[in-house]
Write an enzyme that holds these catalytic residues in place. Structure first.
Site, mmCIF file in Angstrom:
data_model
loop_
_atom_site.group_PDB
_atom_site.id
_atom_site.type_symbol
_atom_site.label_atom_id
_atom_site.label_comp_id
_atom_site.label_asym_id
_atom_site.label_seq_id
_atom_site.Cartn_x
_atom_site.Cartn_y
_atom_site.Cartn_z
ATOM 1 N N ARG A 184 1.397 4.493 -2.386
ATOM 2 C CA ARG A 184 0.394 5.501 -2.713
ATOM 3 C C ARG A 184 -0.487 5.906 -1.532
ATOM 4 N NH1 ARG A 184 -0.814 0.544 -3.705
ATOM 5 N NH2 ARG A 184 -2.917 -0.270 -3.588
ATOM 6 N N CYS A 227 -34.736 0.126 -13.524
ATOM 7 C CA CYS A 227 -33.796 -0.288 -12.476
ATOM 8 C C CYS A 227 -34.556 -0.859 -11.300
ATOM 9 C CB CYS A 227 -32.950 0.905 -12.028
ATOM 10 S SG CYS A 227 -31.843 0.511 -10.657
ATOM 11 N N CYS A 269 -14.351 -26.952 -18.326
ATOM 12 C CA CYS A 269 -13.623 -27.835 -19.252
ATOM 13 C C CYS A 269 -12.354 -27.185 -19.768
ATOM 14 C CB CYS A 269 -14.519 -28.282 -20.400
ATOM 15 S SG CYS A 269 -15.333 -26.921 -21.216
ATOM 16 N N CYS A 317 -28.172 1.374 -11.661
ATOM 17 C CA CYS A 317 -28.952 1.563 -12.893
ATOM 18 C C CYS A 317 -28.190 1.031 -14.099
ATOM 19 C CB CYS A 317 -29.265 3.051 -13.117
ATOM 20 S SG CYS A 317 -30.660 3.656 -12.151
ATOM 21 N N VAL A 358 -17.416 -4.236 -6.112
ATOM 22 C CA VAL A 358 -18.773 -3.931 -6.548
ATOM 23 C C VAL A 358 -19.800 -4.201 -5.450
ATOM 24 C CG1 VAL A 358 -20.588 -4.615 -8.187
ATOM 25 C CG2 VAL A 358 -18.260 -4.316 -8.978
ATOM 26 N N ASP A 359 -19.605 -5.264 -4.724
ATOM 27 C CA ASP A 359 -20.564 -5.685 -3.710
ATOM 28 C C ASP A 359 -20.800 -4.605 -2.646
ATOM 29 O OD1 ASP A 359 -20.926 -8.125 -1.216
ATOM 30 O OD2 ASP A 359 -22.160 -7.970 -3.019
ATOM 31 N N ASN A 378 0.830 -1.210 0.000
ATOM 32 C CA ASN A 378 0.000 0.000 0.000
ATOM 33 C C ASN A 378 0.859 1.252 0.000
ATOM 34 O OD1 ASN A 378 -2.198 -1.449 2.515
ATOM 35 N ND2 ASN A 378 -2.331 -1.602 0.287
#
Lengths: 608, 338
Positions: free
Chosen positions: A47, A426, A161, A149, A107-108, A44
């Site tokens: 930055r 949405c 496979c 949205c 995202v969650d 970390n």
């Protein structure tokens, strides 16, 4: 001044978070809450400048607060070392803020925060960055699109496979090494594994088909175990796969690899079972590669090197991690595990004539590492604060999405775009209904809860009802007999529930914490395509996440897509800008070079 | 395509720089670690720049206070802990110590005295010179010194006026690899930049019609400050009438109507006085830092040759202001194999 009175919530104290907290403090914000569940790591430090080497292992939120208070002691920063999904951070909590600023990496969590902001009626400034790219946008309930949205792509997964039989890219071999081989050798043995290759006729199969093959036998030395596994997966398994003629009709045939070939002219590295090397027990520094003289992680190993590392790493893992074997989870920062996976992936690659990867590259792929630099995060933090100020001033018309580009496009490195109105389709912010196709006679409620409700819909603590009948809910304050009933319900087929779910039923899915409601219309269907619809159920309507169309396979293998610019991944700083989305937006709504935003009010975009 | 380093980075470098090495590669990181940067001035935007390049792992950073200007009050800097503001050490020394703490692998020093007092070859010690807010003639002077001292010394300047900002870059000649895209193969690009003096000498009536108005507005401010013996940033709204006169004079001499530069823009620049809006400093410091790192690493297409930011329209705009004879910056381009 506006900033002095505003109460701001920051979610995330990482790459964007550190820059943002600093910029907010300098701009005059005096009341800031900060939530982050992570602790500080060495990688970390390039930055996340509020942290120092001595802070490694400590809470990001707390250290960030302390660092900022040093140069701005008169401001109030409340740091929460916690998961934003924690029930403490409910709608009432969110309602106390004038604006919420996200600096998240997945995202969650973003979806969760989005729902809470909608429920609380608090504007949200969203952001993301990866390498040189970044994006900032604004979500205001009923006025603009919400975060969900627009469709977000989930991390790429690969067909089973391809991983087990027909790899063609380095990432396939790495996923195999990590999620199949490593998992089978060191993880939960009771989980079914796709590691074994069968022939079509099922009359002959590899020695590895023996369910105990990967268990170390009584009296077997680590050396002979390692060699046996080697020959099994790189030799035997490939031989068996070769017998499936159909598979290889239009593909290059792989070549089996056996220990005796690799070491035909030389000795194997001595496996002496000793773990007396000084760093033998620290999982971050114990290294098979170093013992073997392979000290440059950027160097691509030869087949011989890889075999050496494979054997040595396996030996060291067996000897130094006995208590973990059977429950070890792959961690990219576990040096031995990473070396083992790299070696195994390379050996497999060599069988299939795929280019081998250096430890450095393999780690990036196996660990879904997102590359990141300080400058982009600094730029994004500035853009976030500018949007926050506009929101606080009530100038929603001036708010925009801003893209930070690597190279100028139409002379712009920072490219603004108009915000869009909420999408009526949405299901998160506009209450539209989704359709779930499922076999109501053969599907248990549990599967719907796991795959659809918690999975695709990202609901944290669901309550499921049909009309006035409660079918399932979660919570700490439920009575015992309700819990029992709900657990029983989970195991029932949909049409056998106390309030039967059949074709035409409409379910309500709610989450109190997210204050989220959506409706699922049920359609009964008997047949599902094993390859294309492996979940045996299909959710449609305007979803906020999608998976690539042609990806069959019931094994959840997470791996980074090859094309880095178009995905959303876990780990440090994530990009929510997806080039395709950006292009669409740009075609529709980029502010014309001639146009100037005219605002009737006096322009006070700075705080003095 | 990734070059294999002849020697590995140290373990510490590899661990700390991991995420950025994945952006620009090991070879670029090594070049950064051998680079020497001189920063003249210290303001909010320059603190942002210094933070960025120190974190990135340049070889050395030298700080100098030379060009007088009205700078923002010290205690708004995130580099200085409040308890140390009253200490005996100079402001620059405090900054240097703080920056060293951000990345102990970077050599950060303070150079006392002014540029005038330095030996002729002083600038040869550096690969890049960055100048902050200062009189135009000072910047042109430093720029010409860079050009005299060697073809490889890059010059960058930045100024943040309230929420408005300008960056200028002169790399003299610069060669870099332009990454392959779709059907376009890798190519070696050779850029030849013009000096600050040449860029400023560009005739306004020859510049493209859509050139950002902030370019002209900054020139008007420079002219006003110079003509009225003001330090850069030493302006207030009371100067509006006078600045509008300057605008009239300049526009006339450049063959352009006064409407070229809206009143409102000049109003905003004067209202800003000497202040730098922190979110814009973060943006400018980020862009400038990025450019500097591209120059030092030789990787990535650098800005040609001005950058402007105005939060009113939210555009971060690059403008190519060419030489008076209109020769563009790109001179040669050649396909190469990697």
């Amino acid at each position: 001044m506006l900033s002095q009175k505003a109460k701001v919530l920051m979610v995330g104290a990482g790459g964007i978070g550190c820059e943002l907290l600093k910029t907010l403090a300098l701009t005059g914000f005096k009341d800031i809450h900060l939530i982050d569940l992570d602790t500080i790591e060495v990688s970390n430090l390039n930055r996340q400048f509020l942290f120092r080497k001595q802070h490694v292992g400590q809470s990001k939120a707390k250290v960030a607060r302390d660092a900022v208070l040093k140069f701005k002691p008169d401001i109030k920063i409340e740091a929460h070392h916690a998961n934003v999904k924690n029930s403490d951070f409910d709608v009432e909590f969110f309602k106390q803020f004038n604006v919420v600023l996200n600096g998240l990496d997945n995202v969650d969590a973003r979806r969760h925060v989005n729902r809470l902001c909608l429920a609380a009626g608090v504007p949200l400034v969203e952001s993301g960055s990866t390498g040189y790219l970044g994006q900032v946008t604004v979500h205001v309930k009923d006025q603009t699109e919400c975060y969900e949205c627009q469709t977000k792509e989930l991390p790429k997964t690969y067909p089973v496979c391809t991983i087990t039989n027909t790899p063609s890219k380095p990432v396939h071999c790495i996923v195999w090494a990590k999620d199949l081989l490593f998992a089978r050798l060191f993880g939960d043995r009771n989980q079914s594994s796709d590691l074994i290759v069968h022939t079509n006729d099922r009359t002959s199969s590899a020695a590895t088909a023996d369910t105990d093959f990967f268990n170390i036998k009584d009296g077997e030395t680590p050396e002979s175990y390692a060699c046996r596994v080697f020959d099994g997966v790189f030799g035997d398994n490939i031989e068996v796969a070769l017998r499936n003629e159909e598979t290889w009709k239009s593909r290059k045939r792989p070549r089996p690899l056996y220990i005796c070939e690799v070491y035909s002219d030389a000795k194997k590295p001595r496996i002496d079972g000793s773990c007396n090397s000084p760093d033998g027990n620290d999982k971050h520094t114990a290294s098979a590669a170093r013992i073997l003289g392979l000290s440059n992680p950027q160097e691509v190993w030869t087949v011989r090197d890889s075999a050496n590392v494979f054997l040595k790493a396996l030996e060291l893992l067996l000897n130094t991690r006995q208590k973990d074997i059977g429950s070890l989870v792959f961690d990219k920062d576990d040096q031995l595990a990473m070396e083992f996976v790299t070696a195994a992936a390379n050996l497999r690659s060599s069988c299939f004539d795929i280019p081998m990867q250096s430890l450095f590259e393999a780690k990036g792929i196996a660990g879904n590492i997102v590359h990141a630099i300080a400058t982009t995060n600094a730029i994004i933090s500035g853009l976030i604060v500018l949007e926050a100020i506009k929101l606080l001033m009530g100038n929603l018309d001036d708010c925009r999405t801003t893209y930070c580009l690597e190279y100028p496009r139409r002379k712009m490195l920072l490219m603004p775009a108009e915000l869009s109105a909420p999408k009526s389709s949405c299901y998160v912010c506009s209450q539209s209904t989704l359709l779930l196709e499922v076999n109501t006679t053969m599907t248990r409620l549990r599967e719907v809860v796991e795959k659809i409700v918690r999975g695709q819909l990202s609901v944290n603590s669901p309550m499921i009802s049909q009309g006035p009948c409660l079918i399932y809910e979660t919570g700490d304050d439920l009575e015992e007999d309700m819990v029992t009933q709900y657990n029983q319900n989970l195991e029932k087929f949909l049409d056998s529930l106390p309030a039967p779910i059949v074709d035409g039923s409409i379910l309500s899915i709610e989450d109190f914490q997210q204050e989220f409601t959506c409706h699922l219309q049920i359609k009964h269907r008997e047949i599902f395509d094993e390859e294309k619809e492996p979940d045996n159920m299909v959710l449609s309507g305007k979803l906020s996440t999608t998976r690539d169309q042609a990806l069959p396979g019931s094994v959840q293998l997470t791996a980074v897509a090859d094309n880095v610019s178009i995905h959303a991944v876990d780990d440090d700083d994530e990009v929510i800008l997806i080039d395709e989305v950006a292009k669409q937006d740009l075609k529709r709504k980029v502010l014309d070079e001639e146009s100037v935003i005219v605002c009737g009010k006096r322009q006070r975009t700075e705080v003095s | 395509m990734e070059e294999v380093a002849v020697e590995a980075l140290t373990e510490q470098e590899a661990a700390v720089y991991d995420r950025q090495i994945r952006v620009w590669g090991v070879e670029a990181q090594r070049r950064l670690s051998r680079a020497h940067v001189l920063v003249i001035g210290m303001s909010n935007v320059l603190t942002e720049l210094c933070k960025n390049i120190v974190l990135a792992g340049i070889g050395s950073l030298t700080l100098m206070e030379d060009a007088p200007s009205v700078s923002t009050v010290m205690n708004t800097s995130f580099l200085i802990p409040v308890e140390q503001i009253e200490s005996d050490k100079s402001f620059l020394t405090e900054c240097a110590e703080s920056l060293k703490d951000f990345n102990p692998m970077v050599h950060v020093t303070v150079e006392k005295g002014s540029l005038e007092e330095k030996p002729d070859d002083f600038l040869n010690n550096f690969d890049v010179v960055v100048v902050g807010r200062s009189l135009l003639k000072y910047r042109m002077h430093v720029n010409s010194l860079c050009r005299k001292r060697g073809p490889k010394i890059a010059f960058l300047s930045v100024d943040c006026r309230g929420p408005l900002g300008e960056i200028f870059i002169d790399l003299q000649t610069h060669t870099y690899v332009l990454k392959a895209k779709e059907n376009v193969p890798h190519s070696l690009q050779n850029l030849v930049y013009c000096s600050l003096e040449e860029a400023i000498a560009a005739r306004w009536d020859r510049l493209p019609k859509k050139t950002t108005k902030l370019f002209y507005a900054m020139r008007i401010m420079e002219d006003f400050e110079q003509s009225n013996s003001r330090l850069p940033g030493q302006v207030t709204l009371d100067d509006l009438a006078s600045v509008l006169d300057t605008r009239k004079r300049l526009c006339e001499s450049q063959g352009m109507p006064e409407t070229l530069v809206p009143d409102k823009l000049l109003h905003r620049l004067l209202y800003a006085e000497a202040r730098e809006h922190p979110p814009v400093c973060a943006i400018l410091g980020g862009i400038l830092g990025q450019e500097l790192l591209k120059v030092l690493s030789g990787k990535g297409e650098p800005l040609k040759n001005f950058f402007f930011f105005d939060p009113m329209d939210g555009k971060g705009i690059t403008e190519e202001i060419p030489r008076p004879d209109d020769t563009p910056i790109i001179m040669q381009s050649a396909e190469i194999e990697i």
